[in-house]
Design a protein around this motif. Structure first.
Motif, PDB file in Angstrom:
ATOM      1  N   THR A 192       6.397 -27.725  64.193  1.00 42.80           N
ATOM      2  CA  THR A 192       5.202 -28.486  64.050  1.00 42.80           C
ATOM      3  C   THR A 192       5.074 -29.692  64.989  1.00 42.80           C
ATOM      4  O   THR A 192       4.652 -30.767  64.598  1.00 42.80           O
ATOM      5  CB  THR A 192       5.662 -29.064  62.370  1.00 42.80           C
ATOM      6  OG1 THR A 192       6.973 -29.860  62.710  1.00 42.80           O
ATOM      7  CG2 THR A 192       5.871 -27.778  61.566  1.00 42.80           C
ATOM      8  N   TYR A 193       5.206 -29.375  66.194  1.00 45.65           N
ATOM      9  CA  TYR A 193       4.980 -30.327  67.180  1.00 45.65           C
ATOM     10  C   TYR A 193       4.216 -29.611  68.396  1.00 45.65           C
ATOM     11  O   TYR A 193       4.517 -28.288  68.664  1.00 45.65           O
ATOM     12  CB  TYR A 193       6.154 -31.070  67.499  1.00 45.65           C
ATOM     13  CG  TYR A 193       7.283 -30.345  68.025  1.00 45.65           C
ATOM     14  CD1 TYR A 193       7.405 -30.122  69.509  1.00 45.65           C
ATOM     15  CD2 TYR A 193       8.222 -29.862  66.962  1.00 45.65           C
ATOM     16  CE1 TYR A 193       8.565 -29.305  69.622  1.00 45.65           C
ATOM     17  CE2 TYR A 193       9.328 -29.059  67.353  1.00 45.65           C
ATOM     18  CZ  TYR A 193       9.514 -28.894  68.700  1.00 45.65           C
ATOM     19  OH  TYR A 193      10.728 -28.147  69.017  1.00 45.65           O
ATOM     20  N   ARG A 288       1.047 -33.911  68.918  1.00 47.20           N
ATOM     21  CA  ARG A 288       2.453 -34.522  68.286  1.00 47.20           C
ATOM     22  C   ARG A 288       3.712 -33.951  69.136  1.00 47.20           C
ATOM     23  O   ARG A 288       3.755 -33.154  69.619  1.00 47.20           O
ATOM     24  CB  ARG A 288       2.226 -33.416  67.036  1.00 47.20           C
ATOM     25  CG  ARG A 288       1.323 -33.824  65.653  1.00 47.20           C
ATOM     26  CD  ARG A 288       1.385 -32.866  64.888  1.00 47.20           C
ATOM     27  NE  ARG A 288       2.630 -32.906  64.090  1.00 47.20           N
ATOM     28  CZ  ARG A 288       3.349 -33.650  63.238  1.00 47.20           C
ATOM     29  NH1 ARG A 288       2.427 -34.660  62.840  1.00 47.20           N
ATOM     30  NH2 ARG A 288       4.376 -33.454  62.707  1.00 47.20           N
ATOM     31  N   THR A 314      12.994 -36.255  61.598  1.00 46.41           N
ATOM     32  CA  THR A 314      13.030 -34.792  61.206  1.00 46.41           C
ATOM     33  C   THR A 314      14.525 -34.472  61.572  1.00 46.41           C
ATOM     34  O   THR A 314      14.941 -33.403  60.726  1.00 46.41           O
ATOM     35  CB  THR A 314      12.386 -33.982  62.223  1.00 46.41           C
ATOM     36  OG1 THR A 314      12.511 -34.087  63.523  1.00 46.41           O
ATOM     37  CG2 THR A 314      10.559 -34.282  61.990  1.00 46.41           C
TER      38      THR A 314
END
Length: 522
Positions: A192-193, A288, A314
């Motif tokens: 997710t980056y 991100r 995270t």
């Protein structure tokens, strides 16, 4: 120019005995001699599981593997580095500080040949990795130190993804430039980056201020220099300088307490660069970025923040947590956090303030556009914003340790002795300690009780543990800050047989005795 051997590496063999203690004990030898063992008798239990036992080999064979082998070489040697125009002589891996980043995928076998071109023995410890015991890099416990002009091949399966690092486990060599990141990637991760950057935080003195060995010698002679109370003082007493014991305790303004370290460092670095010549993260607005934060410091916890940005945490020590947004977080020595930030438009200060050490800090720059570099002494308002606490974090389902009643409970009393000239666990320094005996398959509860007025980042080799949560499973870690006069309870699954170091990751506390052994018995 080459550095001469450090005094702590030239001790007589009798004085070095504490580094050889368990190695001798595991062979059934009774140690009676001078130096650290004067008058002591150590008998190895007949059922002790040594670092090269069949159980250790079997545990390594059971790890899931990709079949891929990654080979690297580390050359530990004297080096000359540039710190914003200042020429500094130190020790380093492959002539760089930090050393070369090593990346593998989870399940790969990593084979690293260490070549020792130092004038002193050394080793490599793979911090946070659950690996085979004979590759853990602790001389006298899991291997013999690698002699000058010698070499050693470390070979192990890196089974769990995460942010890890490597460093020596001899004397105070960690407080030189001997350090580097080890990243174990997860090919199945959702991702997710958009990109990632590793940031190694470090306190620096070698070749600039006092040498690490000079600092150790001063602490051995003079004890604490930070003005903290002596052991045994009451809460209403003072340390002779007018500060009561209550005033040194953790508080909102001082979450680790007021005495966070004894070494005044002339510089604090991010990726080997001081604030006057900062490391730059170059990216584009809206990207991100996953930042992998590693505190490789020896005596300094860092408060980390980025101007104009919030941090989404995270991972802690390589294990995933339920994502949470904060403004700032404290990274103790040996700890790691992964955070994700969405880059703004401009140039922003990336700051690691030395917690409790006046205004000292390391800094870098996050840049997405042209413009002036933030000043070296920038202190973003985020530093005083929402601060991450362990209690804010919860493990993901994948990281949570299955609940189970402990099979045994072991206590670790963390103690300052002789005004800080010695640091003990359970009333004894390393070499005169009583090992923490466990057996494979047990769920072990460890109660780490800090009886001193300094925080201790306690690290357990070869394992992770779960912090005991008030309402549910606690996060998984391998290094945890135990605050002054407080107790931290953790649960550990005994699933990696061998002899494992347990110690404070303040380099000087460990070298002055705050180390023990988690000892598997058959």
């Amino acid at each position: 120019m080459p550095l001469s051997p450090r005094p702590s590496d030239l001790r007589p063999a009798a004085t070095l005995g504490r580094r050889r203690f368990l190695q001798l004990g595991a062979a059934g030898i009774v140690v009676v001699g001078a130096g650290a063992f004067a008058g002591s008798r150590i008998f190895a239990p007949p059922d002790l599981i040594g670092s090269r036992s069949g159980a250790v080999i079997a545990a390594e064979a059971a790890r899931r593997t990709t079949g891929n082998v990654v080979r690297r070489e580390l050359r530990a040697a004297p080096a000359t580095i540039d710190l914003a125009g200042r020429t500094v002589h130190t020790w380093a891996y492959n002539d760089t500080v930090p050393g070369p980043e090593i990346r593998v995928q989870a399940g790969d076998e990593l084979r690293v040949r260490l070549v020792n071109d130092l004038p002193a023995p050394t080793s490599v410890h793979w911090h946070g990795i659950a690996l085979r015991n004979d590759m853990d890099g602790v001389p006298g416990l899991t291997q013999a130190a690698v002699a000058p002009a010698g070499s050693f091949e470390y070979a192990f399966i890196a089974s769990h993804p995460g942010t890890y690092w490597f460093h020596p486990h001899v004397g105070v060599q960690l407080d030189t430039g001997l350090q580097g990141a080890l990243i174990v990637e997860d090919p199945a991760e959702a991702g997710t980056y958009d990109e990632e950057v590793v940031l190694v935080l470090d306190d620096w003195t070698d070749g600039w201020g006092d040498s690490p060995d000079a600092i150790l010698a001063r602490m051995t002679r003079d004890g604490m220099t930070g003005g903290a109370p002596m052991a045994g003082m009451s809460m209403g007493s003072t340390d002779g300088g007018g500060m009561s014991m209550a005033q040194t305790m953790p508080s909102g303004d001082h979450p680790l307490g007021t005495d966070t370290g004894d070494v005044v460092y002339p510089a604090h670095l991010i990726n080997g660069r001081p604030p006057q010549d900062p490391f730059v993260i170059s990216t584009a607005p809206g990207r991100r970025i996953r930042l992998r934060l590693i505190n490789a410091g020896s005596d300094t916890a860092y408060r980390f923040a980025i101007g104009g940005h919030r941090l989404t945490v995270t991972h802690a020590d390589g294990y995933s947590v339920v994502p949470i947004q904060v403004d700032t977080l404290i990274v103790g020595m040996g700890e790691r956090y992964d955070v994700v930030v969405t880059a703004g438009d401009g140039a922003f200060p990336v700051v690691a303030v030395a917690e409790g050490k006046a205004t000292a800090a390391g800094s870098a720059v996050l840049r997405t556009a042209s413009g002036a570099v933030p000043p070296a002494d920038a202190r973003p308002t985020e530093l005083s914003g929402r601060l991450l606490a362990y209690s804010d974090l919860a493990p993901t389902d994948a990281s949570a340790m299955a609940p189970r009643t402990p099979d045994r409970t072991l206590e670790l009393a963390l103690q300052m002795v002789d005004g800080g000239r010695k640091w003990f666990i359970n009333g004894a320094g390393y070499g005169n300690h009583r090992p923490l005996d466990i057996r494979a398959g047990e769920r072990v509860r460890l109660l780490m009780r800090n009886e001193s007025m300094m925080f201790h980042p306690m690290h357990i080799h070869g394992h992770t543990f779960a912090l005991i949560g008030a309402t549910g499973p606690g996060i998984r870690k391998d290094t945890v800050n135990v605050l002054p006069m407080q107790t931290v309870a953790v649960d550990l699954q005994a699933d990696n047989p061998g002899q494992w170091a347990v110690h404070c990751h303040n380099t000087y506390h460990a070298e002055l005795g705050m180390m023990s052994v988690l000892s598997y018995l058959a």
